[in-house]
Design an enzyme around this catalytic site. Sequence first.
Site, PDB file in Angstrom:
ATOM      1  N   THR A 280       0.849  -1.189   0.000  1.00 13.71           N
ATOM      2  CA  THR A 280       0.000   0.000   0.000  1.00 13.71           C
ATOM      3  C   THR A 280       0.885   1.240   0.000  1.00 13.71           C
ATOM      4  O   THR A 280       2.118   1.140  -0.089  1.00 13.71           O
ATOM      5  CB  THR A 280      -0.974  -0.034   1.194  1.00 13.71           C
ATOM      6  OG1 THR A 280      -1.908   1.040   1.073  1.00 13.71           O
ATOM      7  CG2 THR A 280      -0.258   0.050   2.527  1.00 13.71           C
TER       8      THR A 280
ATOM      9  N   LYS B 151       3.818   1.555  -3.833  1.00 14.74           N
ATOM     10  CA  LYS B 151       3.364   0.811  -5.013  1.00 14.74           C
ATOM     11  C   LYS B 151       4.298   0.993  -6.218  1.00 14.74           C
ATOM     12  O   LYS B 151       4.588   0.026  -6.935  1.00 14.74           O
ATOM     13  CB  LYS B 151       1.929   1.196  -5.366  1.00 14.74           C
ATOM     14  CG  LYS B 151       0.918   0.742  -4.322  1.00 14.74           C
ATOM     15  CD  LYS B 151      -0.509   1.013  -4.759  1.00 14.74           C
ATOM     16  CE  LYS B 151      -1.497   0.477  -3.746  1.00 14.74           C
ATOM     17  NZ  LYS B 151      -2.908   0.624  -4.191  1.00 14.74           N
TER      18      LYS B 151
ATOM     19  N   ASP C 171      -6.121  -4.297  -8.079  1.00 13.47           N
ATOM     20  CA  ASP C 171      -7.169  -3.337  -7.723  1.00 13.47           C
ATOM     21  C   ASP C 171      -8.313  -3.317  -8.738  1.00 13.47           C
ATOM     22  O   ASP C 171      -9.489  -3.405  -8.370  1.00 13.47           O
ATOM     23  CB  ASP C 171      -6.584  -1.933  -7.592  1.00 13.47           C
ATOM     24  CG  ASP C 171      -5.851  -1.717  -6.280  1.00 13.47           C
ATOM     25  OD1 ASP C 171      -6.155  -2.434  -5.302  1.00 13.47           O
ATOM     26  OD2 ASP C 171      -4.965  -0.839  -6.232  1.00 13.47           O
TER      27      ASP C 171
ATOM     28  N   GLY D 207     -12.158  10.983 -10.629  1.00  8.94           N
ATOM     29  CA  GLY D 207     -10.817  10.934 -10.080  1.00  8.94           C
ATOM     30  C   GLY D 207      -9.833  10.376 -11.080  1.00  8.94           C
ATOM     31  O   GLY D 207     -10.211   9.710 -12.058  1.00  8.94           O
ATOM     32  N   ALA D 208      -8.544  10.650 -10.830  1.00  8.45           N
ATOM     33  CA  ALA D 208      -7.497  10.190 -11.744  1.00  8.45           C
ATOM     34  C   ALA D 208      -6.265   9.717 -10.983  1.00  8.45           C
ATOM     35  O   ALA D 208      -5.171   9.659 -11.546  1.00  8.45           O
ATOM     36  CB  ALA D 208      -7.125  11.306 -12.715  1.00  8.45           C
TER      37      ALA D 208
ATOM     38  N   ALA E 258      -6.040   4.526  -7.693  1.00  5.40           N
ATOM     39  CA  ALA E 258      -7.191   3.632  -7.706  1.00  5.40           C
ATOM     40  C   ALA E 258      -8.036   3.864  -8.954  1.00  5.40           C
ATOM     41  O   ALA E 258      -8.508   2.915  -9.588  1.00  5.40           O
ATOM     42  CB  ALA E 258      -8.031   3.831  -6.451  1.00  5.40           C
TER      43      ALA E 258
ATOM     44  N   TYR F  51     -14.243   3.313   1.768  1.00  2.79           N
ATOM     45  CA  TYR F  51     -14.842   2.302   2.642  1.00  2.79           C
ATOM     46  C   TYR F  51     -14.887   2.714   4.114  1.00  2.79           C
ATOM     47  O   TYR F  51     -15.394   1.978   4.953  1.00  2.79           O
ATOM     48  CB  TYR F  51     -14.106   0.967   2.498  1.00  2.79           C
ATOM     49  CG  TYR F  51     -12.623   1.007   2.773  1.00  2.79           C
ATOM     50  CD1 TYR F  51     -12.133   0.963   4.076  1.00  2.79           C
ATOM     51  CD2 TYR F  51     -11.703   1.095   1.726  1.00  2.79           C
ATOM     52  CE1 TYR F  51     -10.780   1.011   4.335  1.00  2.79           C
ATOM     53  CE2 TYR F  51     -10.344   1.132   1.982  1.00  2.79           C
ATOM     54  CZ  TYR F  51      -9.889   1.092   3.285  1.00  2.79           C
ATOM     55  OH  TYR F  51      -8.542   1.132   3.540  1.00  2.79           O
TER      56      TYR F  51
ATOM     57  N   GLY G  66     -17.520   0.555  -0.751  1.00  2.14           N
ATOM     58  CA  GLY G  66     -16.094   0.417  -1.013  1.00  2.14           C
ATOM     59  C   GLY G  66     -15.494  -0.864  -0.473  1.00  2.14           C
ATOM     60  O   GLY G  66     -14.371  -1.224  -0.843  1.00  2.14           O
TER      61      GLY G  66
END
Length: 283
Positions: free
Chosen positions: A72, A76, A112, A136-137, A140, A226, A247
Site C-alpha cells: 500500500t 506501489k 485493484d 478521479g485520476a 485507484a 470504505y 467500497g
Amino acid sequence: MLNPIGMAPDTEVAAGVIGYPVRHSLSPAICQAAFDELGLDWVYAAFEVAPGEAGRALDHMRNQGMAGLSVTMPHKAYAAAAVDELSDAAAALGAVNCVGRDGDRLVGHNTDGAGFCDALRADGLEVAGIGCAVLGAGGAARAVVAELARRGAAEVAVIARRPDRAASAARLAGPAGTLAGPADVGQYRLVVNATPVGMAETEGAGQLPVDPDLIHPGQHVAELVYNPLHTPLLAECRRRGVPASTGVGMLVYQAAHAVRIWTGAEPPTQAMTAAATAALKGR
C-alpha cells in the site's frame, strides 16, 4: 529484518502488508480470515516500512521464504521497480499492490481493477458494453479505468479536476477512454467515485463527489471509499433508489486475488467480507 506490528519479532509470518503508515490497514483482518477459513496455519502481519524502503521489504520476503506481500501507499511504484517481473496490469499502471512468487522470482501484480470489477459482478453488474464514468485520476481510479476497458466497457469517461491527469488516466482505456465533466454524470450507466471525497477524517468528510440531482435509478453507483462504510454518496443513493456498491467490495476482492496468487486456493470472499465489515464497525 522487519518486525511485524503487534507480534513477537520472531513470529513466522507467511504473508503481510507493507505501508507507511500501516496500522490502519484492514488487510490483516481480511487476509487472516481467508487463511483461517481455508484451514491454513498461516500468519498475516502488518509491517511499517518507511518511504523508500520497499526494496528492503522485498528482500525480507525473499530471505524469509514468505509467500507474498500486499503493498500500500507509498510503496506501489517502488515495488514495481524492485520486483523481478510484472504482470500485465502492474506494468501498464507502473504500480504494484501484491507481490507473489514464481519459484525464486518475485512477481508484482496489481489486483485493484480486477477486484473492483469482480465486486461489481458479485453485486449483479457486468460492465461489458456499458458506459462508465470514473471520478478521479489517482492510482485507484487508473486501475479501475484500465480494467473497465479490459472487460469490454463501451466507454470509460474520466472526470477529474486536473486535465493532464484525467487525460493520462483515460489513455489507459485505449479507444474506450474519453474525458467528461461533472455535469455529464447522469449519462453513464456506471458511476465510480474514485476520489477521497466522503472519507472519514478528511476535508471531504460528509461531502458528495457529484451533484446528487444527476444520479438516477437507471444507474449503478460504486463507491471506493470504505471508511465510513456508509458514505454520504451511498446515503444519497439509498434515498433516491439508486443501486450502489460500497467500497468494501473492491477492498475484499482485490485481496481475494492476492490470496489466490499466494495459496493457489479459491478465496473465501464471504468470510473476508464479514471480517472487513466487523473491523470497520469496530473503529
